[in-house]
Design an enzyme around this catalytic site. Structure first.
Site, PDB file in Angstrom:
ATOM      1  CG  ASP A  98      -0.100  -0.303   2.516  1.00  0.00           C
ATOM      2  OD1 ASP A  98       1.123  -0.073   2.509  1.00  0.00           O
ATOM      3  OD2 ASP A  98      -0.700  -0.764   3.507  1.00  0.00           O
ATOM      4  CD  GLU A 120       0.996  -6.618   3.335  1.00  0.00           C
ATOM      5  OE1 GLU A 120       0.948  -5.386   3.374  1.00  0.00           O
ATOM      6  OE2 GLU A 120       1.893  -7.274   3.898  1.00  0.00           O
ATOM      7  CD  GLU A 134       0.638   4.302   4.562  1.00  0.00           C
ATOM      8  OE1 GLU A 134      -0.273   4.982   5.090  1.00  0.00           O
ATOM      9  OE2 GLU A 134       1.842   4.597   4.699  1.00  0.00           O
ATOM     10  CG  HIS A 210       7.196   4.396   9.723  1.00  0.00           C
ATOM     11  ND1 HIS A 210       7.024   3.162  10.290  1.00  0.00           N
ATOM     12  CD2 HIS A 210       6.531   4.357   8.546  1.00  0.00           C
ATOM     13  CE1 HIS A 210       6.316   2.405   9.484  1.00  0.00           C
ATOM     14  NE2 HIS A 210       5.987   3.111   8.420  1.00  0.00           N
ATOM     15  NE  ARG A 212       4.510   9.988   3.809  1.00  0.00           N
ATOM     16  CZ  ARG A 212       5.172  10.937   3.166  1.00  0.00           C
ATOM     17  NH1 ARG A 212       4.730  12.166   3.137  1.00  0.00           N
ATOM     18  NH2 ARG A 212       6.290  10.646   2.514  1.00  0.00           N
ATOM     19  CG  HIS A 243      11.485   5.624   9.091  1.00  0.00           C
ATOM     20  ND1 HIS A 243      11.716   6.609   8.164  1.00  0.00           N
ATOM     21  CD2 HIS A 243      10.748   4.682   8.450  1.00  0.00           C
ATOM     22  CE1 HIS A 243      11.145   6.278   7.012  1.00  0.00           C
ATOM     23  NE2 HIS A 243      10.550   5.107   7.162  1.00  0.00           N
TER      24      HIS A 243
HETATM   25  C1  UD1 Z   1       6.912   4.879   3.343  1.00  0.00           C
HETATM   26  C2  UD1 Z   1       5.500   4.484   2.937  1.00  0.00           C
HETATM   27  C3  UD1 Z   1       4.795   3.784   4.106  1.00  0.00           C
HETATM   28  C4  UD1 Z   1       5.639   2.664   4.678  1.00  0.00           C
HETATM   29  C5  UD1 Z   1       7.024   3.186   5.010  1.00  0.00           C
HETATM   30  C6  UD1 Z   1       7.905   2.040   5.457  1.00  0.00           C
HETATM   31  C7  UD1 Z   1       4.323   5.938   1.360  1.00  0.00           C
HETATM   32  C8  UD1 Z   1       3.565   7.190   1.177  1.00  0.00           C
HETATM   33  N1  UD1 Z   1       4.724   5.675   2.597  1.00  0.00           N
HETATM   34  O1  UD1 Z   1       6.775   5.865   4.368  1.00  0.00           O
HETATM   35  O2  UD1 Z   1       3.570   3.255   3.645  1.00  0.00           O
HETATM   36  O3  UD1 Z   1       5.035   2.195   5.856  1.00  0.00           O
HETATM   37  O4  UD1 Z   1       7.612   3.761   3.833  1.00  0.00           O
HETATM   38  O5  UD1 Z   1       9.062   2.487   6.090  1.00  0.00           O
HETATM   39  O6  UD1 Z   1       4.544   5.235   0.426  1.00  0.00           O
HETATM   40  N2  UD1 Z   1      14.473   8.426   3.938  1.00  0.00           N
HETATM   41  C9  UD1 Z   1      15.848   8.364   3.756  1.00  0.00           C
HETATM   42  N3  UD1 Z   1      16.404   7.162   3.416  1.00  0.00           N
HETATM   43  C10 UD1 Z   1      15.693   6.032   3.270  1.00  0.00           C
HETATM   44  C11 UD1 Z   1      14.298   6.090   3.464  1.00  0.00           C
HETATM   45  C12 UD1 Z   1      13.698   7.286   3.783  1.00  0.00           C
HETATM   46  O7  UD1 Z   1      16.529   9.364   3.901  1.00  0.00           O
HETATM   47  O8  UD1 Z   1      16.274   4.981   2.976  1.00  0.00           O
HETATM   48  C13 UD1 Z   1      13.853   9.711   4.294  1.00  0.00           C
HETATM   49  C14 UD1 Z   1      13.788  10.683   3.113  1.00  0.00           C
HETATM   50  O9  UD1 Z   1      14.001  11.990   3.587  1.00  0.00           O
HETATM   51  C15 UD1 Z   1      12.340  10.536   2.645  1.00  0.00           C
HETATM   52  C16 UD1 Z   1      11.636  10.332   3.979  1.00  0.00           C
HETATM   53  O10 UD1 Z   1      12.514   9.492   4.704  1.00  0.00           O
HETATM   54  O11 UD1 Z   1      11.891  11.665   1.938  1.00  0.00           O
HETATM   55  C17 UD1 Z   1      10.267   9.712   3.927  1.00  0.00           C
HETATM   56  O12 UD1 Z   1      10.247   8.564   3.085  1.00  0.00           O
HETATM   57  P1  UD1 Z   1       8.855   8.155   2.362  1.00  0.00           P
HETATM   58  O13 UD1 Z   1       9.069   6.918   1.562  1.00  0.00           O
HETATM   59  O14 UD1 Z   1       8.314   9.339   1.644  1.00  0.00           O
HETATM   60  O15 UD1 Z   1       7.873   7.896   3.559  1.00  0.00           O
HETATM   61  P2  UD1 Z   1       7.928   6.848   4.746  1.00  0.00           P
HETATM   62  O16 UD1 Z   1       7.475   7.543   5.964  1.00  0.00           O
HETATM   63  O17 UD1 Z   1       9.244   6.176   4.750  1.00  0.00           O
HETATM   64  N1  UDP Z   2      12.658  -3.317   9.869  1.00  0.00           N
HETATM   65  C1  UDP Z   2      14.023  -3.427   9.689  1.00  0.00           C
HETATM   66  N2  UDP Z   2      14.843  -2.554  10.339  1.00  0.00           N
HETATM   67  C2  UDP Z   2      14.385  -1.578  11.154  1.00  0.00           C
HETATM   68  C3  UDP Z   2      12.974  -1.457  11.321  1.00  0.00           C
HETATM   69  C4  UDP Z   2      12.132  -2.336  10.656  1.00  0.00           C
HETATM   70  O1  UDP Z   2      14.478  -4.310   8.974  1.00  0.00           O
HETATM   71  O2  UDP Z   2      15.199  -0.841  11.720  1.00  0.00           O
HETATM   72  C5  UDP Z   2      11.775  -4.254   9.167  1.00  0.00           C
HETATM   73  C6  UDP Z   2      10.736  -4.950  10.010  1.00  0.00           C
HETATM   74  O3  UDP Z   2      11.253  -6.114  10.612  1.00  0.00           O
HETATM   75  C7  UDP Z   2       9.658  -5.236   8.995  1.00  0.00           C
HETATM   76  C8  UDP Z   2       9.715  -4.040   8.072  1.00  0.00           C
HETATM   77  O4  UDP Z   2      11.023  -3.498   8.238  1.00  0.00           O
HETATM   78  O5  UDP Z   2       9.959  -6.392   8.225  1.00  0.00           O
HETATM   79  C9  UDP Z   2       8.678  -3.030   8.457  1.00  0.00           C
HETATM   80  O6  UDP Z   2       8.938  -1.859   7.810  1.00  0.00           O
HETATM   81  P1  UDP Z   2       8.343  -0.478   8.277  1.00  0.00           P
HETATM   82  O7  UDP Z   2       8.003  -0.532   9.709  1.00  0.00           O
HETATM   83  O8  UDP Z   2       9.311   0.561   7.825  1.00  0.00           O
HETATM   84  O9  UDP Z   2       7.048  -0.335   7.368  1.00  0.00           O
HETATM   85  P2  UDP Z   2       5.539  -0.869   7.492  1.00  0.00           P
HETATM   86  O10 UDP Z   2       5.580  -2.334   7.719  1.00  0.00           O
HETATM   87  O11 UDP Z   2       4.887  -0.113   8.595  1.00  0.00           O
HETATM   88  O12 UDP Z   2       4.949  -0.504   6.181  1.00  0.00           O
END
Ligand code: UD1
Ligand code: UDP
Length: 381
Positions: A98, A120, A134, A210, A212, A243
């Site tokens: 999602d 999923e 999501e 994490h 939003r 995160h």
């Molecule tokens: C995204 C997904 C969310 C999922 C989450 C898992 C969307 C809208 N959201 O949220 O559904 O639960 O990932 O973690 O698709 N960033 C880094 N390095 C990384 C990853 C992220 O610097 O490797 C920072 C960047 O500044 C980026 C921000 O995190 O802009 C947010 O990342 P983003 O993918 O937009 O949203 P998440 O909160 O990670």
């Molecule tokens: N995870 C990881 N390292 C971390 C935090 C989470 O490998 O420091 C793994 C966790 O075990 C799970 C997945 O990332 O498999 C969950 O991701 P996240 O919580 O970012 O996203 P969501 O599941 O809420 O979409």
């Protein structure tokens, strides 16, 4: 007969963890060319997963920017996917879950008239702003998809209520397949601090946060509750891999930095995370994936959200919705830390989300869809 070209598209950490075993299963099947396209909506957190599972993408859109907006992610994915699809010519595109990558990947497939398999599928809260974005992403993908791989019977029931009955399979969640490859009794951590934690003498609380929809006051209250829990319970060590979102980093550091029994650490590689979870006492999280993994490992979970699309483990008794109210989170954590009976009632391993054979069922279902194999049996919890 030509091989089927099945292209998996993903971009964030959780999608990667849950798609990695499927990409490999598809690659192991006769008659399938398994193609891997990443959007890199996450960069470092995606690369870490690719390394753990030894995956080398065939295509990388490399779209991530700091503090990216939902519109930027979607538009960059859509633009980038055009060339990927034109070049790689898939017979089917698989998207997962999602995220914005999931939605844009499915929409792009539709624009190119490529059928879509949704891994999923069928999770719902029925609140369009929670989780945000999501809940809307997965509903939109339901409208586009041709095949639906539901983790549970309950997910299939959600789709049935929306009139979606064709092409639906109950497979279990691929995250359980992934867990089976990462968790080991004799695991030695690469992150040295994790080897040194006092697992026997103190209670290890594993935290992630994490979402939003929690940005702003809910996240302030969650972090403040975590600080209070750590300060008032000398017998816990709180481990929080933060995160990389700058919004989360800033909030977590402001509330939790400098507290003796709080360890704010970098995001963990998936194998490190899974093995830490297997050794911890309690999980506090707003993550979707952790709500599925922890029950399989027999660890109680307090969910830092108002609602969940994963009610199965709540019914099984290993997960409780704590909400985002500061006092409620503190009270529920206090009960599990101090009352052995309350803890024992939640700490039992259950597997409502899968048996580790989800990827096999999904690969079978795809071959069946193209008239090249037997229909798989449903996963039964
Ligand atoms: C995204 C997904 C969310 C999922 C989450 C898992 C969307 C809208 N959201 O949220 O559904 O639960 O990932 O973690 O698709 N960033 C880094 N390095 C990384 C990853 C992220 O610097 O490797 C920072 C960047 O500044 C980026 C921000 O995190 O802009 C947010 O990342 P983003 O993918 O937009 O949203 P998440 O909160 O990670
Ligand atoms: N995870 C990881 N390292 C971390 C935090 C989470 O490998 O420091 C793994 C966790 O075990 C799970 C997945 O990332 O498999 C969950 O991701 P996240 O919580 O970012 O996203 P969501 O599941 O809420 O979409």
């Amino acid at each position: 007969m030509e091989n089927l070209r099945i292209m998996s598209v993903f971009g964030t950490r959780p999608e990667a963890i849950k798609m990695a075993p499927l990409v490999k299963e598809l690659a192991s099947r006769q008659g399938i060319d398994s193609i891997c396209c990443v959007t890199a909506q996450h960069r470092e957190m995606l690369d870490s997963v690719l390394e753990v599972f030894d995956l080398k993408p065939d295509w990388d859109l490399d779209i991530m920017t700091p503090r990216q907006t939902l519109s930027t992610i979607t538009s960059k994915c859509l633009t980038g996917m055009d060339e990927a699809i034109d070049t790689l010519k898939p017979d089917m595109i698989l998207v997962h879950g999602d995220t914005s990558t999931t939605f844009a990947g499915a929409l792009s497939a539709f624009y190119h008239k490529v059928p879509v398999g949704h891994v999923e599928a069928g999770l719902r809260t029925y609140d369009k702003y929670s989780p945000y974005p999501e809940e809307m992403n997965r509903k939109l993908v339901t409208a586009i998809a041709d095949l639906y791989f539901c983790p549970t019977e309950n997910n299939r029931e959600n789709l049935r209520r929306e009139g979606v009955e064709k092409g639906v399979f109950v497979t279990g969640n691929t995250v359980i397949d992934a867990l089976k490859t990462t968790v080991r009794k004799d695991y030695h951590f690469t992150t040295e601090i994790l080897n040194q934690l006092p697992y026997g003498s103190k209670k290890i609380l594993l935290v992630t946060c994490h979402r939003r929809e929690n940005y702003g006051q809910p996240m302030e209250d969650i972090m403040s509750a975590l600080a209070e829990i750590a300060r008032t319970h000398g017998d816990v060590e709180l481990v929080y891999p933060v995160h990389l979102s700058p919004v989360v980093q800033e909030c977590a550091r402001r509330h939790l930095e400098g507290i003796d029994n709080v360890h704010l650490i970098a995001p963990l590689a998936a194998d490190e995370m899974h093995n830490l979870m297997a050794r911890c006492y309690l999980v506090l999280t707003d993550s979707g994936g952790l709500q599925e993994e922890a029950p399989a490992l027999g660890k109680p979970v307090l969910v830092l959200r108002r609602e969940t699309e994963r009610p199965e483990a709540v019914t099984a008794g290993t997960v409780k919705l704590a909400g985002v109210d500061r006092q409620a989170i503190i009270a529920m954590a206090h009960s599990l830390i101090t009352d052995p009976a309350a803890y024992a009632a939640m700490a039992h391993a259950v597997n409502p989300y899968g048996d580790g054979a989800a990827c096999r069922r999904i690969a079978d279902a795809i071959l069946w869809h193209f008239g090249r194999g037997e229909k798989p049996e449903d996963f039964q919890a």
